[in-house]
Scaffold this motif. Structure first.
Motif, PDB file in Angstrom:
ATOM      1  N   ARG A  62     104.654 -66.313  10.755  1.00  0.00           N
ATOM      2  CA  ARG A  62     103.961 -65.660   9.759  1.00  0.00           C
ATOM      3  C   ARG A  62     104.498 -64.146   9.946  1.00  0.00           C
ATOM      4  O   ARG A  62     104.336 -63.443  10.874  1.00  0.00           O
ATOM      5  N   ASP A  87     109.373 -62.039   0.223  1.00  0.00           N
ATOM      6  CA  ASP A  87     108.835 -63.413  -0.107  1.00  0.00           C
ATOM      7  C   ASP A  87     109.850 -64.546  -0.010  1.00  0.00           C
ATOM      8  O   ASP A  87     109.647 -65.583   0.738  1.00  0.00           O
ATOM      9  N   ALA A  92     108.539 -69.758   1.699  1.00  0.00           N
ATOM     10  CA  ALA A  92     107.152 -69.876   1.126  1.00  0.00           C
ATOM     11  C   ALA A  92     106.146 -70.160   2.343  1.00  0.00           C
ATOM     12  O   ALA A  92     106.292 -70.639   2.970  1.00  0.00           O
ATOM     13  N   GLY A  93     105.011 -69.443   1.946  1.00  0.00           N
ATOM     14  CA  GLY A  93     104.155 -69.283   2.880  1.00  0.00           C
ATOM     15  C   GLY A  93     103.974 -68.582   4.063  1.00  0.00           C
ATOM     16  O   GLY A  93     103.026 -68.649   5.026  1.00  0.00           O
ATOM     17  N   THR A 150     106.337 -68.130  -2.557  1.00  0.00           N
ATOM     18  CA  THR A 150     104.953 -68.620  -2.231  1.00  0.00           C
ATOM     19  C   THR A 150     104.477 -68.580  -3.819  1.00  0.00           C
ATOM     20  O   THR A 150     104.127 -67.642  -4.396  1.00  0.00           O
ATOM     21  N   PRO A 154     102.385 -63.682  -2.160  1.00  0.00           N
ATOM     22  CA  PRO A 154     101.941 -63.709  -0.826  1.00  0.00           C
ATOM     23  C   PRO A 154     100.445 -63.391  -1.047  1.00  0.00           C
ATOM     24  O   PRO A 154      99.886 -62.693  -1.803  1.00  0.00           O
TER      25      PRO A 154
END
Length: 290
Positions: A62, A87, A92-93, A150, A154
């Motif tokens: 991350r 992003d 994603a994520g 995402t 985010p």
């Protein structure tokens, strides 16, 4: 409790590829998060660009700004577009944004941004960011994008201890990020934040992220002095010495910190680097058993 690591962006470094190597090693060793700090009037790299390079060099870890001085981004739509672009690059994520209004007026003077109105500018930026990440439009102009990978954009964390910081957390965020954190400081702030979170109708609990300074190895104390001393010199010698004294430089201190921050309910603890040598990543991973 998750354990992250922060790029040594404010330390005396000269090779940007070393920061990319930090990212690669951090992912390989199993840290949950790689963070990048922010200052304008310093050698600190721009955090979104630094994390874009890290995103391209990794695939799972991350990414976090800890913290980005949001009001300095005076073109709110352009900032939102940079965020959605990062992003997309990260996937994603992976990206989270830690945001704060900023404390030092020289950053704002150099950036041509009014220091006194930074709180209002911060709130306008958040409105624009929400519009771009959820609808892709600003004031009827669309698309402003790309759309984020995402859904909804985010997640946001906010720094600071003010009533405004609490308001932003419960309105826009998923939690609080505490820089130069102490166990006592988190314990003091967290109950009031939980109360405001519940009163705002939010479910569960806000995420609590603490960041602390570290350096390991035979030159650890020297590295801390050379990085933290000049960085905090604006506040005077006493504060700079306090910052150095609060940093972690031994395996025992680091293990104790992990135990104590976990005990009080922190969700994540991020160790911010102060020595540019990428071997610091491995030294820290070895200490905590990654």
């Amino acid at each position: 409790m998750d354990i992250g690591i922060g790029l040594p962006g404010h330390a005396p470094w000269t090779d940007g590829r070393a920061l990319v190597e930090w990212a690669r090693r951090a992912e390989r060793r199993g840290f949950t998060t790689l963070s990048a700090s922010d200052r304008l009037v310093w050698t600190t790299p721009e955090p979104l660009i630094a994390l874009a390079a890290a995103a391209g060099a990794t695939s799972r870890i991350r990414l976090l700004t800890s913290v980005l001085l949001a009001p300095l981004r005076a073109n709110h739509a352009l900032f939102a577009k940079a965020v959605t672009t990062l992003d997309q690059v990260a996937g994603a994520g992976r990206l989270r944004l830690g945001l704060a209004p900023g404390l030092r007026d020289d950053d704002f003077s150099a950036g041509g941004v009014d220091y006194a109105s930074r709180g209002r500018q911060f709130d306008r930026l958040l409105e624009c960011l929400a519009a771009v990440t959820t609808r892709g439009a600003v004031d009827g102009h669309e698309p402003v994008g790309p759309s984020p990978a995402t859904p909804g954009g985010p997640p946001l964390l906010f720094g600071g201890h003010s009533d405004a910081a609490v308001r932003r957390i419960v309105t826009h965020g998923i939690g609080w990020i505490a820089g130069d954190a102490t166990v006592e400081g988190v314990q003091e702030f967290a109950p009031g934040l939980q109360k405001a979170w519940t009163e705002a109708g939010r479910q569960g609990a806000p995420r609590l992220v603490a960041s602390v300074m570290f350096s390991l190895g035979p030159n650890a104390r020297q590295a801390l002095s050379e990085a933290i001393g000049p960085y905090y010199a604006f506040a005077g010698d006493e504060y700079a010495e306090y910052g150095i004294s609060q940093a972690y430089s031994s395996p025992e201190q680091i293990r104790t910190a992990i135990e104590e921050f976990a005990r009080i309910g922190c969700d994540e603890l991020i160790f911010m680097g102060n020595d540019p040598d990428p071997r610091q990543v491995d030294l820290l991973a070895d200490v905590i058993g990654l």
